[in-house]
Design an enzyme around this catalytic site. Structure first.
Site, PDB file in Angstrom:
ATOM      1  N   GLY A  99      17.285  32.241  48.569  1.00 22.35           N
ATOM      2  CA  GLY A  99      16.206  31.635  49.150  1.00 22.35           C
ATOM      3  C   GLY A  99      16.467  30.329  49.448  1.00 22.35           C
ATOM      4  O   GLY A  99      15.419  29.396  49.557  1.00 22.35           O
ATOM      5  N   ASN A 101      17.628  29.212  52.242  1.00 17.71           N
ATOM      6  CA  ASN A 101      16.894  28.779  53.614  1.00 17.71           C
ATOM      7  C   ASN A 101      15.444  28.964  53.579  1.00 17.71           C
ATOM      8  O   ASN A 101      14.840  27.999  54.493  1.00 17.71           O
ATOM      9  CB  ASN A 101      17.562  29.691  54.658  1.00 17.71           C
ATOM     10  CG  ASN A 101      18.908  29.626  55.040  1.00 17.71           C
ATOM     11  OD1 ASN A 101      19.371  28.516  55.369  1.00 17.71           O
ATOM     12  ND2 ASN A 101      19.762  30.336  55.223  1.00 17.71           N
ATOM     13  N   LEU A 173      17.566  46.147  60.375  1.00 20.26           N
ATOM     14  CA  LEU A 173      16.210  46.619  60.545  1.00 20.26           C
ATOM     15  C   LEU A 173      16.230  47.847  62.056  1.00 20.26           C
ATOM     16  O   LEU A 173      17.249  47.937  62.613  1.00 20.26           O
ATOM     17  CB  LEU A 173      15.393  45.543  61.271  1.00 20.26           C
ATOM     18  CG  LEU A 173      15.168  44.418  60.164  1.00 20.26           C
ATOM     19  CD1 LEU A 173      14.440  43.149  60.846  1.00 20.26           C
ATOM     20  CD2 LEU A 173      14.381  44.713  59.107  1.00 20.26           C
ATOM     21  N   ASN A 187      16.690  34.981  63.326  1.00 19.61           N
ATOM     22  CA  ASN A 187      17.881  35.130  62.147  1.00 19.61           C
ATOM     23  C   ASN A 187      18.917  33.994  62.371  1.00 19.61           C
ATOM     24  O   ASN A 187      19.279  33.408  63.406  1.00 19.61           O
ATOM     25  CB  ASN A 187      18.727  36.405  62.315  1.00 19.61           C
ATOM     26  CG  ASN A 187      19.974  36.588  60.908  1.00 19.61           C
ATOM     27  OD1 ASN A 187      19.545  36.478  60.215  1.00 19.61           O
ATOM     28  ND2 ASN A 187      21.075  36.591  61.581  1.00 19.61           N
ATOM     29  N   HIS A 189      22.683  32.929  61.097  1.00 12.77           N
ATOM     30  CA  HIS A 189      23.864  33.480  60.895  1.00 12.77           C
ATOM     31  C   HIS A 189      24.912  32.402  60.731  1.00 12.77           C
ATOM     32  O   HIS A 189      25.207  31.540  61.467  1.00 12.77           O
ATOM     33  CB  HIS A 189      24.466  34.442  61.881  1.00 12.77           C
ATOM     34  CG  HIS A 189      25.611  35.026  61.693  1.00 12.77           C
ATOM     35  ND1 HIS A 189      25.641  36.265  60.612  1.00 12.77           N
ATOM     36  CD2 HIS A 189      26.967  34.883  62.108  1.00 12.77           C
ATOM     37  CE1 HIS A 189      27.174  36.525  60.620  1.00 12.77           C
ATOM     38  NE2 HIS A 189      27.626  35.924  61.467  1.00 12.77           N
ATOM     39  N   GLU A 227      18.711  45.039  68.670  1.00  3.30           N
ATOM     40  CA  GLU A 227      19.163  46.114  67.947  1.00  3.30           C
ATOM     41  C   GLU A 227      20.540  46.172  67.524  1.00  3.30           C
ATOM     42  O   GLU A 227      21.133  46.798  66.973  1.00  3.30           O
ATOM     43  CB  GLU A 227      19.029  47.609  69.092  1.00  3.30           C
ATOM     44  CG  GLU A 227      17.727  48.052  69.023  1.00  3.30           C
ATOM     45  CD  GLU A 227      16.823  47.122  70.212  1.00  3.30           C
ATOM     46  OE1 GLU A 227      15.599  47.523  70.288  1.00  3.30           O
ATOM     47  OE2 GLU A 227      17.284  46.214  70.665  1.00  3.30           O
ATOM     48  N   ASP A 230      23.452  40.867  64.952  1.00  3.24           N
ATOM     49  CA  ASP A 230      23.945  39.526  65.410  1.00  3.24           C
ATOM     50  C   ASP A 230      24.001  39.224  67.235  1.00  3.24           C
ATOM     51  O   ASP A 230      24.982  38.421  67.664  1.00  3.24           O
ATOM     52  CB  ASP A 230      25.081  39.001  64.600  1.00  3.24           C
ATOM     53  CG  ASP A 230      25.110  38.830  63.082  1.00  3.24           C
ATOM     54  OD1 ASP A 230      23.722  38.470  62.652  1.00  3.24           O
ATOM     55  OD2 ASP A 230      25.928  39.232  62.526  1.00  3.24           O
TER      56      ASP A 230
END
Length: 284
Positions: A99, A101, A173, A187, A189, A227, A230
């Site tokens: 955790g 971030n 997901l 997100n 990365h 979908e 990244d």
């Protein structure tokens, strides 16, 4: 653009400001930015001081652009007789580990750097992880939901969540989940996408691959989620120098400190403002 004189003045004002800050912002924080270059013969401590100074200037410029953007829109709204009143975007953070971030977002929120967003929910994919303790310490409701997307969707919608942040969330997901929150999931990365990304690239694996390849610069990317792992639209990138003698762990820590923890709050504030304005317009 409206033909009204006020609207034309606003457009000219906006263009002038963006031109003044674009060069600074593009050096470090724009998509693909490569960061400050190395100068021949420069002492390491002087290079670090220069890098820190330039980085601070760029972050200040970018935050200024976000604040000025709101000023432009408020001015345009007043000229058109519209109201700019809106609520704060409700944010959920999805986590799977320490955790760090999440903590960066909590700290940024306490400093007032996410004025258009509110951290309302944390969902963990594993029980009893440190991220849950961080959430509880900050007074943020926290849930543990293990591999049950339907329950996660119900919890997010029940909490009125409009923006989802994947902060070290290690679950892919489904298309159904993504369709429920289209263009509302971001997100972070730990590489400069498109390098070292996609399926199988997470955590220390990313930094191991970067060191094995021998790159001189790595970094972090904040992007929208779609979908393709990244593969969503890039919002921000920041480069981080790879140092001689780096290990995957040392590189991971530096990328977090110099890139992830700085980019993520900026991206969350930007998305929070856009969503808040969009929802406000839909209610009118």
């Amino acid at each position: 653009m409206s033909g009204k004189p006020g609207a034309r003045r606003t457009a000219v004002w906006k263009e002038s400001f963006l031109k003044r800050t674009a060069l600074k912002g593009s050096r470090l924080l724009s998509p693909g930015g490569a960061g400050p270059g190395l100068r021949k013969g420069e002492a390491p401590h002087r290079r670090k001081l220069r890098k820190d100074r330039e980085e601070a200037e760029v972050i200040t410029a970018l935050r200024g652009r976000i604040l000025w953007s709101l000023a432009f829109r408020e001015r345009e709204a007043l000229e058109e007789g519209r109201s700019m009143k809106r609520g704060r975007t409700r944010i959920a953070v999805l986590v799977s580990g320490g955790g760090t971030n999440l903590q960066a977002l909590i700290d940024a929120s306490r400093r007032g750097e996410i004025p258009d967003g509110e951290l309302c929910l944390v969902i963990a994919s594993r029980p009893e992880i440190p991220a849950l303790e961080r959430a509880r310490a900050a007074g943020i409701p926290a849930l543990t939901i293990v591999r049950d997307e339907e329950e996660m969707i119900r919890s997010l919608k029940g909490a009125g969540i409009s923006l989802i942040v994947l902060a070290g969330f290690l679950t892919i997901l489904s298309e159904r989940f993504l369709s429920c929150f289209r263009d509302r999931i971001i997100n972070v990365h730990p590489s400069l996408i498109p390098s070292f990304c996609g399926r199988g690239f997470y955590g220390l694996r990313v930094h191991e691959a970067a060191l094995k390849r021998g790159v001189k610069l790595t970094g972090a990317t904040v992007h929208l989620v779609n979908e393709i792992p990244d593969g969503g639209r890039i919002l921000f990138q920041k480069a981080v120098e790879v140092l001689e003698g780096d290990s995957p762990k040392s590189l991971q820590c530096r990328v977090m400190e110099e890139a992830e923890w700085k980019l993520l709050p900026i991206a969350v504030q930007l998305m929070s403002r856009e969503i808040s304005e969009r929802e406000s317009e839909e209610r009118e």
